[in-house]
Design an enzyme around this catalytic site. Structure first.
Site, mmCIF file in Angstrom:
data_model
loop_
_atom_site.group_PDB
_atom_site.id
_atom_site.type_symbol
_atom_site.label_atom_id
_atom_site.label_comp_id
_atom_site.label_asym_id
_atom_site.label_seq_id
_atom_site.Cartn_x
_atom_site.Cartn_y
_atom_site.Cartn_z
ATOM 1 N N SER A 91 -9.849 -0.444 7.086
ATOM 2 C CA SER A 91 -9.239 -0.240 5.771
ATOM 3 C C SER A 91 -8.542 -1.468 5.172
ATOM 4 O O SER A 91 -8.170 -1.443 3.995
ATOM 5 C CB SER A 91 -8.249 0.924 5.821
ATOM 6 O OG SER A 91 -8.937 2.147 5.713
ATOM 7 N N LYS B 265 0.844 -1.197 0.000
ATOM 8 C CA LYS B 265 0.000 0.000 0.000
ATOM 9 C C LYS B 265 0.879 1.247 0.000
ATOM 10 O O LYS B 265 1.891 1.288 0.704
ATOM 11 C CB LYS B 265 -0.901 -0.033 1.237
ATOM 12 C CG LYS B 265 -1.947 1.074 1.302
ATOM 13 C CD LYS B 265 -2.833 0.897 2.537
ATOM 14 C CE LYS B 265 -3.909 1.956 2.630
ATOM 15 N NZ LYS B 265 -4.760 1.784 3.832
ATOM 16 N N SER C 77 -9.667 1.868 2.882
ATOM 17 C CA SER C 77 -8.807 2.607 1.992
ATOM 18 C C SER C 77 -7.797 1.734 1.239
ATOM 19 O O SER C 77 -7.274 2.158 0.216
ATOM 20 C CB SER C 77 -8.044 3.669 2.784
ATOM 21 O OG SER C 77 -7.148 3.049 3.693
#
Lengths: 94, 481
Positions: free
Chosen positions: B170, B71, B146
């Site tokens: 997330s 990420k 996210s």
């Protein structure tokens, strides 16, 4: 209820500039979020201790010894502006 | 079976037996990325060159030759780390996050950096400052957020596994939306050093993988004490793969009444309860339980997380790194214009909310109250985990929604209603797929455990995974022939 004036004040504290149209939008949205958050007032918290971290923690100490660190060059590599090995910024006063 | 379809443990075994080389595996993944990336847009940066060099070197360790995605709010030395923000569009960290270091030591290869909602604030990747990622099951739907890029990459076969971060759901919510496995570890179990901070008392890095065994493998690689993160807990680490065995006989499972009585998608509820029944048939003891304070978790979250974010994001001022506005005749003007031009709307909203909650006169009513609520929520969970091994709930109230469907911030926040209490209490939880809805979209089931009960969670999740044998593949990206 949060007002447009409040939003202007908070934006200034947070170093954000919001244009007129967005001020309205943010005022409404923040108002709605704060209304939602308000349900917390129904929760009885008299005498309840606050929890900052959920896993038991105490101060973490270490010896004050010099270890390897990032070089000045590397630390400055992302600088938007630099001079003589230092970060350069616009005038503070003036 | 294509190489890109294999879970990490099978890929690694093939590499170990020298049936395939790390370079061949890597090439297979970049071919796959080329095939699907235009439609899915899971990545922000691809690191093909560095990865190629690494695949040609001798690699050893439990993840030797395994290609992973990271990420883009996790620092990678010499590789752009943008947080999907205009503010950090060209930021190149001078150091690796501890988790990246550990993955490298374990022999893994980094394929690239994945998309997210700006600074991890969002549940759909629609708040990405670059572009949204699309759900491989239905390109008109969001992948969740996210960590939407990481989940979509794993679902599309564009990475063997990935790291995400989870502040209020997330990792788990996008894992649920994309039909993959996502594990949020106990707060303090994985070092946050090098994770760009959103809400420091809630943030935790964890794996997103094709199956439960892979989650254990990645957790093994990244967990453990780190002197560089004073909130990382120093305790003996188990080998999490030893929990990858079937068995829930005698396990006590609680179903929180407050969760199941909420108004949410009936298909999600039916599917989760059917899965619970399978566990019951396999010998688990299932009972309804009560988590009275959990109703307040989302409200507490929307004080604590923005408050910490407003403080953490104060550092983006155009001085030391990142974007600097051209309107910079004076220092204060530079601060304000840099932040105003650099941050997206959701980030601004949360900074302002947090600033308000922390401002003079409001601190007690908001921040202190939320921290007290956190105590009560944590105590509720602690109490239940004295009697129960696990709690089960849906991961999300609905399956993946369409782009633009959640235009109201509060509607979007509700997507995290089942995941947020876990972060507030600091406990571990996993999401794994338990079926598809009538639209063909995956449904996620969440298992929660007490602090450091990742082992129990993994064992129960593995057992359920074997019982359900969920084998469906994302429709819109298909296998390449």
């Amino acid at each position: 209820m949060i007002s447009k004036k409040d939003v202007e004040y908070i934006a200034r504290l947070a170093h954000l500039e919001i244009d007129e149209q967005d001020k309205e939008v943010f005022t409404n949205q923040l108002g709605a979020i704060l209304d939602y958050i308000d349900q917390l007032s129904q929760l009885e918290t008299e005498g309840v201790e606050a929890t900052a971290y959920t896993v038991p923690m105490k101060n973490v100490f270490r010896e004050d010894r010099i270890a390897t660190s990032i070089s000045r060059e590397k630390a400055l590599a992302n600088a938007p502006d630099q001079r003589e090995g230092q970060f350069r910024v616009p005038p503070i006063i003036g | 079976m294509h190489l890109y379809e294999l879970p990490i443990h099978q890929l690694r075994d093939k590499i170990d037996r020298q049936e395939v080389s790390p370079a061949e595996v890597l090439a297979a993944f970049y071919r796959r990325i080329n095939e699907v990336e235009e439609r899915v847009k899971a990545y922000i940066t691809l690191t093909e060159e560095q990865a190629g060099v690494r695949a040609s070197e001798p690699l050893s360790g439990p993840l030797a030759g395994v290609p992973l995605a990271i990420k883009d709010n996790i620092s990678t030395a010499g590789i752009k780390t943008t947080c999907s923000s205009r503010l950090l569009a060209n930021y190149v960290p001078p150091y690796d996050a501890t988790v990246v270091n550990r993955l490298n030591q374990a022999g893994a290869i980094i394929l690239g950096k994945t998309n997210l909602d700006e600074f991890a604030m969002g549940s759909s990747t629609e708040n990405s400052g670059l572009y949204p990622t699309r759900n491989p099951w239905n390109l008109e739907c969001v992948p969740g957020g996210s960590s939407g890029g990481s989940a979509a990459a794993v679902a599309a076969g564009a990475a063997a596994g990935a790291l995400g971060s989870d502040t209020g759901g997330s990792i788990r919510q996008p894992a649920a939306f994309c039909g993959v496995v996502g594990l949020k570890p106990t707060y303090g179990n994985v070092s946050r050093y090098g994770l760009v901070a959103f809400a420091s008392s809630l943030d935790q890095i964890g794996p997103i993988t094709k199956d439960v065994a892979d989650a254990a493998l990645l957790l093994n690689a990244i967990c453990g004490h780190d002197p560089l993160d004073s909130t990382s807990v120093d305790r003996p680490q188990p080998d999490y793969t030893q929990f990858i065995k079937e068995g829930v006989q005698g396990m006590r499972i609680g179903l929180p009444r407050e969760y199941f009585s909420m108004d949410f998608d009936q298909e999600v509820k039916t599917s989760v309860l059917a899965a619970v029944q399978r566990l019951e048939q396999a010998g688990a003891r299932v009972e309804e339980v009560s988590l009275p304070s959990a109703d307040f978790a989302l409200a507490a979250y929307y004080i604590i997380a923005p408050a910490e974010a407003s403080s953490n994001l104060a550092r983006y001022d155009g001085v030391r790194y990142g974007y600097r506005s051209k309107q910079n005749a004076k220092l204060s003007e530079m601060f304000t214009s840099t932040r105003s031009q650099g941050f997206g709307d959701e980030v601004k909203r949360r900074i302002m909310l947090g600033t308000y909650a922390l401002s003079s006169g409001y601190y007690d009513a908001y921040y202190l109250k939320a921290q007290q609520a956190r105590t009560l929520i944590k105590e509720d969970f602690d109490q239940l985990f004295k009697e129960y091994d696990l709690l089960i709930s849906p991961t999300t109230p609905t399956t993946a929604f369409k782009f633009g469907e959640m235009s109201d911030p509060i509607d979007m926040y509700q997507a995290d209603i089942f995941t947020v209490p876990v972060n507030i209490a600091g406990i571990p939880a996993i999401s794994l797929p338990c079926g598809l809805d009538s639209k063909g979209l995956p449904i996620g089931l969440q298992m929660m455990g007490g602090h450091f009960a990742e082992g129990k969670i993994l064992q129960a999740a593995y057992t359920l995974e074997q019982l359900l044998a969920f084998k469906e593949q994302p429709a819109e990206v298909g296998g390449a022939e």
